[in-house]
Structure formats: C-alpha cells, structure tokens
Design an enzyme around this catalytic site. Structure first.
Site, PDB file in Angstrom:
ATOM      1  N   GLU A   2       0.678  -1.276  -0.096  1.00  0.00           N
ATOM      2  CA  GLU A   2      -0.097   0.091  -0.032  1.00  0.00           C
ATOM      3  C   GLU A   2       0.823   1.268   0.008  1.00  0.00           C
ATOM      4  OE1 GLU A   2      -3.007   0.231  -0.338  1.00  0.00           O
ATOM      5  OE2 GLU A   2      -4.006  -1.669   0.021  1.00  0.00           O
TER       6      GLU A   2
ATOM      7  N   GLU B 160       7.721 -22.151   7.895  1.00  0.00           N
ATOM      8  CA  GLU B 160       7.886 -21.155   8.987  1.00  0.00           C
ATOM      9  C   GLU B 160       8.929 -21.868   9.918  1.00  0.00           C
ATOM     10  OE1 GLU B 160       5.198 -21.570  12.492  1.00  0.00           O
ATOM     11  OE2 GLU B 160       4.007 -20.729  10.947  1.00  0.00           O
TER      12      GLU B 160
END
Length: 300
Positions: free
Chosen positions: A85, A116
């Site tokens: 953004e 992960e």
C-alpha cells in the site's frame, strides 16, 4: 523440536468465549467484538517503542535504505499488505518498503507447509534482496518464536542493521534478539490459537503506525493530506485535485491547471499555488528542501 504451547500467551484458552458455540449469532458476534476492543488498549503502552521504530525507518529511507517486513502465515501477509500500500498512498518506490513471507509468493494466497520452521531460509531471503546495514528489519510473528523470522533477525543483526519485532508474546525468543520489541499482550483468542484474530489486528494496527508515521516524518504528508499519492485510477486522479484544493483553498480550475503543468505531482502543484511559482520553480524549491512542503514554503 517440540513446542510447549501452554507457555505462549496466544495459545491459551479464553474463558470469555468458552461457550461461544452455544450462543445466538448476534451474541457470538458481541463476544468477538468485546474481545477486539481490547486490542488498541494493549498497544498504547508500546507507543514509545513504536516511535523509536518510526524514527529509525524514516532515517533509513532518507539515507537510501529500506523497511523490510518478514513473517510467516498471517503475519507475513500483513507485512506484504502494508508494504504494497505504500507506493500508491505515499509515492514510494516498490523497493523502499518490502514484505517477505515464508514460502514466497505462493504463501501469500495459500498455506505452505513447514516453511515457517526453516530458519536458514529467513537468512537466505534477506540475502536474496541484498539486505544491508542501511535497512531496517521488522520481524512479524504472533508467537514471537517463528524460526524463519529468527533466522532473518540473526542475519540482520550480523549485518549491524536495526531490528525490531511486532509480536503478541513478550517473552519469546524474538523479543530477546530485537533492538526494539513491540509486544502488545492482547490475551487469548476467541477461537483458541487463531492468531489471525486479535493478534493479527494488533499487528495490523502497529504496522499502520510504523509505515504511516515514517512517511509523515519523511515529508510525504502535508497537514493530514497524502501529498505524494500517485494517480493510477480515476478515483486517485480526483483525489489529487481535492488534495490540492484542500491544501491551498484554491478553485477546482486552479488545482487542475497546476496539476496539468507539473505532470500531476501534488506537492509541486501545492507549492506552485501557495508560492505563486512556475512548475520548474516549485520543483527546484522542493528539491532544495528535501521534499518538505512547509520547509519549501518558508524559503519561497
């Protein structure tokens, strides 16, 4: 490697939602809403730490460095969301704020198993983007113990870079490694262990502060207007006109003429109108004042 989930605050059961599966839909939502209201209050004590990170990120960007978010699962996706953004909102280059996620691009849309837990891959992903001491790393993990993120943090520390974390477990290994640890305690989730809920909301709010605060500090906001917004669609073209009108109290025609004269660069248009300058004069004045509108106007 076994993990004692009972020691993680984000994995404990929430007594307030123990009977949530027996409630009416509206009552169920009331429980979720009540729990969500705890999140902003949990962040408040960490405003000094968030401020430290904002100032370090701003300094890094001004010196040619970058803000790098890194995480797994929901945390990684939130970092990518915040990074993505920044270019349309603040006119940053895509490489200035970067989000990395365990498992790469595929993991943005769907779960990728076991990634992960790969500590070495965290370091490798930083190496791949040529991470250096000029950059700032923000590790993201609700649990505060994700090996992928820890591997990246250790690599960043070895580069002598500034390292921060956003987590909801203040006693995790990541907090011990970080230069600054932002660890709001939001309490157990409504659905046990579902850290996309309160923990995810807390991380999103903190990331909003980090990126927005840093962009304000580097001059990408004038008053409360996003003066480096890029006009990539009809709505944003109209927003540019509104921003120039709001900043200068000029007419719509004047705002449109100024924007047309300076290739639709809001900052330049604002300085043109307020200081009665040509586009070239306004560009030069802004460049001489590092893009800060107020500073430029003081020297007009």
């Amino acid at each position: 490697m076994s993990i004692d989930l009972s020691k993680l605050l984000t994995e404990r059961r929430n007594s307030n939602s123990a009977d949530i599966d027996t409630l009416s839909t509206e009552a169920m939502l009331a429980v979720i809403n009540h729990e969500d209201q705890q999140v902003p209050h949990a962040i408040t004590p960490y405003l000094p730490q968030i401020a430290q990170v904002v100032d370090r990120v701003a300094a890094a960007i001004q010196a040619g460095g970058r803000l790098i978010y890194i995480g797994a699962g929901t945390s990684g996706r939130l970092g990518i969301l915040d990074a993505s953004e920044c270019p349309p909102t603040f006119g940053t280059r895509p490489e200035q704020v970067v989000g990395l996620i365990a498992g790469g691009h595929k993991a943005i849309l769907s779960a990728v198993e076991n990634v992960e837990d790969n500590k070495a891959q965290g370091a490798a992903d930083l190496q791949a983007i040529r991470f250096s001491e000029r950059d700032v790393l923000v590790g993201l993990a609700a649990s505060g113990r994700t090996p992928y993120v820890i591997g990246a943090m250790e690599y960043a520390k070895a580069c002598n870079a500034f390292v921060a974390i956003v987590s909801c477990n203040p006693h995790g290994e990541m907090a011990q490694l970080a230069d600054v640890a932002i660890t709001p305690v939001v309490g157990p989730e409504v659905v046990t262990g579902s850290t996309r809920l309160k923990a995810g909301t807390a991380q999103k709010l903190v990331l909003n502060m980090i990126s927005t605060g840093a962009m304000i500090r580097v001059g990408k906001v004038y008053s409360n207007l996003m003066v480096d917004v890029e006009a990539t669609n009809a709505k944003l073209i109209e927003r540019q006109v509104s921003i120039v009108m709001e900043a200068t109290e000029c007419s719509r025609d004047t705002a449109q003429q100024a924007l047309a004269a300076c290739d639709r660069h809001c900052k330049t248009a604002i300085v043109m109108v307020l200081a009665n300058l040509s586009a070239d004069e306004a560009r030069t004045l802004l460049a001489d004042n590092h893009g800060y509108i107020r500073q430029a106007l003081n020297h007009a």
